[in-house]
Design an enzyme around this catalytic site. Structure first.
Site, PDB file in Angstrom:
ATOM      1  N   ASN A   1       0.850  -1.197   0.000  1.00 42.56           N
ATOM      2  CA  ASN A   1       0.000   0.000   0.000  1.00 42.56           C
ATOM      3  C   ASN A   1       0.880   1.241   0.000  1.00 42.56           C
ATOM      4  O   ASN A   1       2.103   1.144   0.082  1.00 42.56           O
ATOM      5  CB  ASN A   1      -0.975  -0.025   1.178  1.00 42.56           C
ATOM      6  CG  ASN A   1      -0.256  -0.001   2.511  1.00 42.56           C
ATOM      7  OD1 ASN A   1       0.378   0.977   2.862  1.00 42.56           O
ATOM      8  ND2 ASN A   1      -0.342  -1.109   3.246  1.00 42.56           N
TER       9      ASN A   1
ATOM     10  N   ASP B   1      -4.707  -5.906   5.072  1.00 44.68           N
ATOM     11  CA  ASP B   1      -5.792  -6.698   5.663  1.00 44.68           C
ATOM     12  C   ASP B   1      -5.762  -8.151   5.182  1.00 44.68           C
ATOM     13  O   ASP B   1      -6.215  -9.044   5.878  1.00 44.68           O
ATOM     14  CB  ASP B   1      -7.139  -6.081   5.322  1.00 44.68           C
ATOM     15  CG  ASP B   1      -7.335  -4.752   6.042  1.00 44.68           C
ATOM     16  OD1 ASP B   1      -6.886  -4.652   7.202  1.00 44.68           O
ATOM     17  OD2 ASP B   1      -7.905  -3.818   5.448  1.00 44.68           O
TER      18      ASP B   1
ATOM     19  N   LYS C   1       8.601 -17.521  -9.693  1.00 42.07           N
ATOM     20  CA  LYS C   1       7.863 -16.421 -10.307  1.00 42.07           C
ATOM     21  C   LYS C   1       6.691 -16.976 -11.126  1.00 42.07           C
ATOM     22  O   LYS C   1       6.883 -17.874 -11.945  1.00 42.07           O
ATOM     23  CB  LYS C   1       8.809 -15.637 -11.210  1.00 42.07           C
ATOM     24  CG  LYS C   1       8.195 -14.373 -11.741  1.00 42.07           C
ATOM     25  CD  LYS C   1       9.161 -13.617 -12.636  1.00 42.07           C
ATOM     26  CE  LYS C   1       8.407 -12.545 -13.407  1.00 42.07           C
ATOM     27  NZ  LYS C   1       9.183 -11.980 -14.484  1.00 42.07           N
TER      28      LYS C   1
ATOM     29  N   ASP D   1      -5.629  -8.886  13.135  1.00 43.91           N
ATOM     30  CA  ASP D   1      -5.649  -7.454  13.464  1.00 43.91           C
ATOM     31  C   ASP D   1      -4.776  -7.255  14.708  1.00 43.91           C
ATOM     32  O   ASP D   1      -5.065  -7.793  15.788  1.00 43.91           O
ATOM     33  CB  ASP D   1      -7.072  -6.985  13.728  1.00 43.91           C
ATOM     34  CG  ASP D   1      -7.150  -5.470  13.767  1.00 43.91           C
ATOM     35  OD1 ASP D   1      -7.740  -4.882  12.859  1.00 43.91           O
ATOM     36  OD2 ASP D   1      -6.590  -4.867  14.719  1.00 43.91           O
TER      37      ASP D   1
ATOM     38  N   LYS E   1     -12.531  -2.029  17.945  1.00 44.05           N
ATOM     39  CA  LYS E   1     -11.174  -2.539  18.185  1.00 44.05           C
ATOM     40  C   LYS E   1     -10.769  -2.369  19.655  1.00 44.05           C
ATOM     41  O   LYS E   1      -9.666  -2.738  20.040  1.00 44.05           O
ATOM     42  CB  LYS E   1     -10.158  -1.827  17.293  1.00 44.05           C
ATOM     43  CG  LYS E   1     -10.324  -2.130  15.802  1.00 44.05           C
ATOM     44  CD  LYS E   1      -9.059  -1.838  15.010  1.00 44.05           C
ATOM     45  CE  LYS E   1      -9.341  -1.954  13.514  1.00 44.05           C
ATOM     46  NZ  LYS E   1      -8.136  -2.215  12.721  1.00 44.05           N
TER      47      LYS E   1
HETATM   48  O1  C5P Z   1      -9.350  -1.219  10.156  1.00 41.58           O
HETATM   49  P1  C5P Z   1      -8.245  -0.373   9.661  1.00 41.58           P
HETATM   50  O2  C5P Z   1      -7.170  -1.134   8.951  1.00 41.58           O
HETATM   51  O3  C5P Z   1      -8.668   0.845   8.878  1.00 41.58           O
HETATM   52  O4  C5P Z   1      -7.634   0.223  11.004  1.00 41.58           O
HETATM   53  C1  C5P Z   1      -6.468   0.939  11.012  1.00 41.58           C
HETATM   54  C2  C5P Z   1      -5.782   0.805  12.340  1.00 41.58           C
HETATM   55  O5  C5P Z   1      -5.745  -0.570  12.705  1.00 41.58           O
HETATM   56  C3  C5P Z   1      -4.353   1.248  12.280  1.00 41.58           C
HETATM   57  O6  C5P Z   1      -4.012   1.770  13.554  1.00 41.58           O
HETATM   58  C4  C5P Z   1      -3.615  -0.029  11.977  1.00 41.58           C
HETATM   59  O7  C5P Z   1      -2.261   0.024  12.420  1.00 41.58           O
HETATM   60  C5  C5P Z   1      -4.424  -1.058  12.731  1.00 41.58           C
HETATM   61  N1  C5P Z   1      -4.433  -2.395  12.128  1.00 41.58           N
HETATM   62  C6  C5P Z   1      -3.879  -3.443  12.835  1.00 41.58           C
HETATM   63  N2  C5P Z   1      -3.855  -4.690  12.285  1.00 41.58           N
HETATM   64  C7  C5P Z   1      -4.394  -4.929  11.071  1.00 41.58           C
HETATM   65  C8  C5P Z   1      -5.000  -3.868  10.371  1.00 41.58           C
HETATM   66  C9  C5P Z   1      -4.997  -2.619  10.920  1.00 41.58           C
HETATM   67  O8  C5P Z   1      -3.394  -3.240  13.953  1.00 41.58           O
HETATM   68  N3  C5P Z   1      -4.365  -6.149  10.574  1.00 41.58           N
END
Ligand code: C5P
Length: 400
Positions: free
Chosen positions: A209, A278, A288, A306, A341
């Site tokens: 990203n 995600d 490859k 997460d 969260k």
């Molecule tokens: O849900 P989203 O990705 O938009 O949330 C962003 C926040 O969640 C950020 O603080 C990011 O570092 C954290 N995050 C995380 N683990 C993930 C995805 C996002 O801690 N797998």
């Protein structure tokens, strides 16, 4: 917050926002700062020196050629006296003169003659602010080390709406407080994650990203400046470790970041500034992948853990700060993430319009269970310092 015995030179140049600088003097005096005001000739057409004299309790200077004032405290002494110089409002003309090292009045001479950090709060019509000549001067001033505070976007005295509004007096006051290096995190361990994650598809391709890591690195630096022992877990970025950061762990994928953060989670505060992927490809090809004519390629993706949610599920966990980069409905998404969260605070920003991932500037709104504060557009470094000041305050209020 205190500015006791701090010596602040407030420069006021010619713009209607000068009326807000009267309020600024009050706000600085509330915190016991010593304030001396120097006005340009143009500024005196908007506000009288007598007003600033009454508010600061000190004689106000305008001219370089005032024999009486020079006899009391010469301009070089005044330049040495100052610990910070804040020019608010900084007009387009003043910025131009400063950018070119001119010393054609007392205020510009003081800015050249002083070793004190220079803070500039521009205020002008949005068309003027957007002019390439003004932007070139701003770039030069930044290169010379000046710190820009604002401008903000909003209604202007001339009836326009746009970028060019001077920051509010309390925001300028907070920036000065933060500039003296608040030690609000002294003795605390802070863990920061920053940058993107790369999810490998094969040995040469990945899903990534646009996060540059700059906001997270600025947050790590600001936390270190505030006295914290900082561990920085960084995704793939090309950024030097910020000054004062005690430990850096480099990772590539979300799974690696998850493991690195959990391993370092014995911290008082975790700030998740990383843009964690995600999803990851469920199968990573050892070779490859080859292109097949006319064929489609299907990647099966699995969800990544997460990181923030896994921390908040632990019984004893750090004070948790998340980031939410959104393209729309910023407030409602951010507040939703705060709740589901299980975070203590979330920093939300709108991505796009020159702000966010790859930009030098950013703007954030912080939300916590029963409050919110807007941190208007400024450099990521300045924004990080303000974020840290609020994190420290909320940490003390809930855990301290
Ligand atoms: O849900 P989203 O990705 O938009 O949330 C962003 C926040 O969640 C950020 O603080 C990011 O570092 C954290 N995050 C995380 N683990 C993930 C995805 C996002 O801690 N797998």
């Amino acid at each position: 917050m205190s500015l006791a015995q701090r010596r602040i030179l407030l420069g006021v140049s010619g713009g209607i926002a000068a009326y807000k600088s009267c309020e600024l003097v009050r706000r600085l005096r509330d915190l016991d700062a010593e304030v001396r005001v120097v006005m340009t000739e143009g500024a005196t057409h908007f506000v009288s020196p007598t007003t600033f004299q009454a508010l600061s309790g000190q004689a106000v200077r305008v001219s370089l050629w005032d024999a009486q004032a020079e006899a009391a405290m010469g301009h070089i002494e005044l330049a040495r006296w100052a610990e910070r110089i804040l020019v608010a409002p900084a007009s387009a003309d003043l910025l131009a003169r400063l950018a070119h090292g001119m010393a054609d009045d007392l205020l510009t001479t003081l800015c050249l003659a002083s070793a004190a950090p220079l803070y500039l709060a521009p205020a002008m019509n949005q068309q003027m602010w957007a002019h390439p000549a003004v932007q070139a001067n701003i770039a030069t001033l930044r290169q010379h080390g000046a710190q820009l505070l604002g401008p903000a976007v909003g209604d202007q005295a001339c009836g326009d709406v746009g970028s060019g509004r001077m920051l509010e007096p309390h925001e300028l006051r907070d920036a000065l407080v933060a500039s003296f290096g608040d030690r609000s995190l002294a003795g605390l361990k802070v863990l920061v994650s920053a940058g993107p994650t790369y999810e490998d598809i094969d040995p040469v391709r990945f899903i990534g990203n646009r996060s540059s890591g700059r906001m997270g690195f600025a947050v790590a630096e600001a936390a270190a400046q505030a006295g914290a022992e900082v561990t920085l877990v960084a995704g793939p970025v090309s950024l030097a470790t910020p000054a004062g950061v005690a430990q850096r762990v480099d990772v590539r994928s979300a799974a690696q970041m998850h493991a690195a953060v959990l391993a370092a989670a014995q911290a008082d505060i975790y700030i998740g500034a990383a843009a964690v992927g995600d999803y990851r490809p469920l199968e990573v090809s050892a070779q490859k992948l080859k292109k097949h004519d006319g064929g489609e390629l299907t990647l099966r993706l699995g969800e990544n853990p997460d990181i923030l949610a896994s921390l908040s599920a632990q019984t004893a966990h750090p004070f948790l700060v998340g980031f939410a980069a959104e393209t729309h409905d910023v407030a409602s998404y951010a507040q939703g993430k705060l709740r589901h969260k299980g975070l203590d605070m979330i920093a939300a920003n709108q991505v796009g319009g020159g702000l966010g991932f790859e930009a030098a500037d950013n703007a954030l709104t912080l939300y916590w269970a029963d409050g919110a504060v807007e941190l208007p557009r400024t450099s990521k470094a300045e924004l990080a310092r303000r974020l840290i000041a609020h994190v420290a305050e909320r940490y003390r209020a809930t855990r301290g």
